[in-house]
Design a protein around this motif. Structure first.
Motif, PDB file in Angstrom:
ATOM      1  N   ASP A   1       0.881  -1.363  -0.134  1.00 59.00           N
ATOM      2  CA  ASP A   1       0.287  -0.229   0.112  1.00 59.00           C
ATOM      3  C   ASP A   1       0.823   1.292  -0.198  1.00 59.00           C
ATOM      4  OD1 ASP A   1       1.048   0.348   2.514  1.00 59.00           O
ATOM      5  OD2 ASP A   1      -1.035  -0.129   3.499  1.00 59.00           O
ATOM      6  N   GLY A   2       2.034   1.015   0.238  1.00 61.28           N
ATOM      7  CA  GLY A   2       2.932   2.324   0.266  1.00 61.28           C
ATOM      8  C   GLY A   2       3.209   3.043   1.371  1.00 61.28           C
ATOM      9  N   THR A   3       2.128   2.912   2.260  1.00 55.11           N
ATOM     10  CA  THR A   3       2.168   3.614   3.637  1.00 55.11           C
ATOM     11  C   THR A   3       2.358   2.645   4.942  1.00 55.11           C
ATOM     12  OG1 THR A   3      -0.134   3.313   3.989  1.00 55.11           O
ATOM     13  CG2 THR A   3       0.339   5.284   2.682  1.00 55.11           C
ATOM     14  N   THR A   4       2.050   1.371   4.779  1.00 54.47           N
ATOM     15  CA  THR A   4       2.438   0.468   5.959  1.00 54.47           C
ATOM     16  C   THR A   4       3.776   0.195   6.003  1.00 54.47           C
ATOM     17  OG1 THR A   4       0.138  -0.046   6.130  1.00 54.47           O
ATOM     18  CG2 THR A   4       1.514  -1.655   7.210  1.00 54.47           C
ATOM     19  N   PRO A   5       4.643   0.730   7.278  1.00 56.58           N
ATOM     20  CA  PRO A   5       6.110   0.060   7.165  1.00 56.58           C
ATOM     21  C   PRO A   5       6.022  -1.388   7.163  1.00 56.58           C
ATOM     22  CG  PRO A   5       5.452   1.577   8.722  1.00 56.58           C
ATOM     23  CD  PRO A   5       4.131   1.449   8.256  1.00 56.58           C
ATOM     24  N   ALA A   6       7.032  -1.907   6.344  1.00 54.89           N
ATOM     25  CA  ALA A   6       7.557  -3.558   6.352  1.00 54.89           C
ATOM     26  C   ALA A   6       7.982  -3.428   7.611  1.00 54.89           C
ATOM     27  CB  ALA A   6       8.544  -3.757   5.374  1.00 54.89           C
TER      28      ALA A   6
ATOM     29  N   GLU B   1       4.294 -11.598  -1.966  1.00 51.32           N
ATOM     30  CA  GLU B   1       3.894 -10.343  -1.560  1.00 51.32           C
ATOM     31  C   GLU B   1       4.758  -9.316  -2.211  1.00 51.32           C
ATOM     32  OE1 GLU B   1       3.611 -10.793   3.004  1.00 51.32           O
ATOM     33  OE2 GLU B   1       5.262 -12.214   2.381  1.00 51.32           O
ATOM     34  N   ILE B   2       4.001  -8.094  -2.273  1.00 54.79           N
ATOM     35  CA  ILE B   2       4.702  -6.938  -3.000  1.00 54.79           C
ATOM     36  C   ILE B   2       5.165  -5.920  -1.820  1.00 54.79           C
ATOM     37  CG2 ILE B   2       4.505  -4.851  -4.736  1.00 54.79           C
ATOM     38  CD1 ILE B   2       2.416  -6.922  -5.967  1.00 54.79           C
ATOM     39  N   PHE B   3       6.355  -5.396  -1.979  1.00 56.86           N
ATOM     40  CA  PHE B   3       6.957  -4.326  -1.100  1.00 56.86           C
ATOM     41  C   PHE B   3       7.404  -3.218  -1.904  1.00 56.86           C
ATOM     42  CE2 PHE B   3       6.932  -8.300   1.341  1.00 56.86           C
ATOM     43  CZ  PHE B   3       6.570  -7.970   2.541  1.00 56.86           C
ATOM     44  N   ILE B   4       7.500  -1.983  -1.508  1.00 60.77           N
ATOM     45  CA  ILE B   4       7.943  -0.991  -2.168  1.00 60.77           C
ATOM     46  C   ILE B   4       9.134  -0.563  -1.079  1.00 60.77           C
ATOM     47  CG2 ILE B   4       7.323   1.515  -2.576  1.00 60.77           C
ATOM     48  CD1 ILE B   4       4.465   0.435  -3.154  1.00 60.77           C
ATOM     49  N   LEU B   5      10.320  -0.035  -1.958  1.00 56.17           N
ATOM     50  CA  LEU B   5      11.439   0.679  -1.504  1.00 56.17           C
ATOM     51  C   LEU B   5      11.270   2.367  -1.799  1.00 56.17           C
ATOM     52  CD1 LEU B   5      14.211   0.793  -0.292  1.00 56.17           C
ATOM     53  CD2 LEU B   5      15.262   0.422  -2.614  1.00 56.17           C
ATOM     54  N   LYS B   6      11.374   2.925  -0.789  1.00 57.73           N
ATOM     55  CA  LYS B   6      11.216   4.530  -1.068  1.00 57.73           C
ATOM     56  C   LYS B   6      12.608   5.192  -0.492  1.00 57.73           C
ATOM     57  CE  LYS B   6       6.209   4.744  -0.508  1.00 57.73           C
ATOM     58  NZ  LYS B   6       5.147   5.697   0.115  1.00 57.73           N
ATOM     59  N   VAL B   7      13.019   6.254  -1.001  1.00 56.31           N
ATOM     60  CA  VAL B   7      14.402   6.801  -0.577  1.00 56.31           C
ATOM     61  C   VAL B   7      14.037   8.152  -0.505  1.00 56.31           C
ATOM     62  CG1 VAL B   7      15.745   5.182  -1.896  1.00 56.31           C
ATOM     63  CG2 VAL B   7      14.801   7.109  -3.045  1.00 56.31           C
ATOM     64  N   TYR B   8      14.704   8.958   0.453  1.00 55.26           N
ATOM     65  CA  TYR B   8      14.700  10.416   1.060  1.00 55.26           C
ATOM     66  C   TYR B   8      15.964  11.216   1.318  1.00 55.26           C
ATOM     67  CZ  TYR B   8      10.173   7.889   2.476  1.00 55.26           C
ATOM     68  OH  TYR B   8       9.014   7.023   2.501  1.00 55.26           O
ATOM     69  N   ARG B   9      15.787  12.237   1.543  1.00 56.33           N
ATOM     70  CA  ARG B   9      16.997  13.108   1.743  1.00 56.33           C
ATOM     71  C   ARG B   9      17.175  13.262   3.430  1.00 56.33           C
ATOM     72  NH1 ARG B   9      16.515  18.527  -1.451  1.00 56.33           N
ATOM     73  NH2 ARG B   9      18.695  18.900  -0.636  1.00 56.33           N
ATOM     74  N   ASP B  10      16.191  12.900   4.138  1.00 61.00           N
ATOM     75  CA  ASP B  10      16.090  13.351   5.390  1.00 61.00           C
ATOM     76  C   ASP B  10      15.967  12.144   6.209  1.00 61.00           C
ATOM     77  OD1 ASP B  10      13.486  13.320   4.667  1.00 61.00           O
ATOM     78  OD2 ASP B  10      12.985  14.211   6.525  1.00 61.00           O
TER      79      ASP B  10
ATOM     80  N   PRO C   1      12.817  10.600 -11.831  1.00 65.85           N
ATOM     81  CA  PRO C   1      13.492  11.779 -12.829  1.00 65.85           C
ATOM     82  C   PRO C   1      12.515  12.331 -13.451  1.00 65.85           C
ATOM     83  CG  PRO C   1      14.525   9.624 -12.787  1.00 65.85           C
ATOM     84  CD  PRO C   1      13.523   9.588 -12.014  1.00 65.85           C
ATOM     85  N   GLY C   2      12.619  13.746 -13.711  1.00 70.95           N
ATOM     86  CA  GLY C   2      11.858  14.666 -14.481  1.00 70.95           C
ATOM     87  C   GLY C   2      10.144  15.059 -13.843  1.00 70.95           C
ATOM     88  N   THR C   3      10.151  14.526 -12.533  1.00 67.90           N
ATOM     89  CA  THR C   3       8.829  14.610 -11.991  1.00 67.90           C
ATOM     90  C   THR C   3       8.760  15.293 -10.579  1.00 67.90           C
ATOM     91  OG1 THR C   3       8.752  12.610 -10.787  1.00 67.90           O
ATOM     92  CG2 THR C   3       8.042  12.742 -13.256  1.00 67.90           C
ATOM     93  N   THR C   4       7.576  15.428  -9.990  1.00 73.73           N
ATOM     94  CA  THR C   4       7.857  15.687  -8.551  1.00 73.73           C
ATOM     95  C   THR C   4       7.099  14.625  -7.654  1.00 73.73           C
ATOM     96  OG1 THR C   4       5.432  16.887  -8.765  1.00 73.73           O
ATOM     97  CG2 THR C   4       7.644  18.435  -9.096  1.00 73.73           C
ATOM     98  N   ASN C   5       7.102  13.499  -8.440  1.00 72.49           N
ATOM     99  CA  ASN C   5       6.583  12.314  -7.792  1.00 72.49           C
ATOM    100  C   ASN C   5       7.696  11.693  -6.785  1.00 72.49           C
ATOM    101  OD1 ASN C   5       3.847  12.743  -9.160  1.00 72.49           O
ATOM    102  ND2 ASN C   5       4.788  11.512 -10.721  1.00 72.49           N
ATOM    103  N   ALA C   6       7.470  11.052  -5.949  1.00 75.38           N
ATOM    104  CA  ALA C   6       8.451  10.458  -5.167  1.00 75.38           C
ATOM    105  C   ALA C   6       8.921   9.254  -5.782  1.00 75.38           C
ATOM    106  CB  ALA C   6       7.833  10.013  -3.649  1.00 75.38           C
ATOM    107  N   ALA C   7      10.151   9.060  -5.922  1.00 80.51           N
ATOM    108  CA  ALA C   7      10.655   7.783  -6.446  1.00 80.51           C
ATOM    109  C   ALA C   7      10.778   6.501  -5.496  1.00 80.51           C
ATOM    110  CB  ALA C   7      12.378   8.060  -6.685  1.00 80.51           C
TER     111      ALA C   7
END
Length: 173
Positions: A44-49, A94-103, A113-119
């Motif tokens: 779901d992209g919001t529930t932490p693994a 099962e499907i999981f999502i890796l997200k990356v951040y600056r902070d 790339p080229g968007t304002t969407n979170a990678a």
């Protein structure tokens, strides 16, 4: 002018339980020494693994080494090793999502790339656990003739998940 850092990913889109998945995060507009923070989420992209699903950490950070390119479009990469737990439990893919951040608080995502969407990078964990044995057969009643030879043997098949008899078959008579 401030340019938002970007990230793209390379790595397999699926991994077996108990195997390693190396995801490379390719960055633009970050410099050597900048830190890339990351975190794994459920589909779901919001529930932490959780560590119930992984042998490796479910969040962390990597420091960028030497970068290439020219200002401001410096390029770099970091590798993140992900190892899903071989839990011997049948739950399907099962499907999981890796997200990356600056902070470190993980509130300022790197952008696709080229968007304002979170990678983000989506991957499937293939369930390699053996399925539980669904059916168990057991013999029922057997009649014996006067010579001690079994006849009218009845075999029953019982569904272990529902605790019900799902079929009956007669053996040779």
């Amino acid at each position: 002018i401030s340019i938002d850092p970007e990230a793209s990913f390379s790595g397999d889109s699926s991994v077996n339980e108990g195997s390693n998945l190396l995801v490379t995060v390719n960055t633009v507009y970050l410099r050597e020494g900048n830190v890339v923070y990351w975190k794994l989420f459920a589909s779901d992209g919001t529930t932490p693994a959780t560590t119930d699903d992984f042998d490796t950490p479910v969040e962390g950070f990597q420091t960028l080494g030497p970068t290439g390119g020219t200002n401001p479009a410096r390029t770099g990469s970091v590798g993140i090793l992900i190892t899903p737990k071989n839990d011997n439990s049948t739950e399907g893919t099962e499907i999981f999502i890796l997200k990356v951040y600056r902070d470190a608080n993980r509130t300022d995502p790197l952008h696709a790339p080229g968007t304002t969407n979170a990678a983000q990078f989506s991957f499937s964990v293939i369930d390699t656990s053996l399925s539980a044995k669904e059916y168990e057969s057991s013999t029922g009643v057997a009649e014996m003739d006067e010579d001690g030879i079994a006849k009218n043997i009845v075999f029953k098949v019982k569904n272990l998940f529902r605790d019900t008899v799902v079929g009956t078959e007669r053996g040779p008579t």
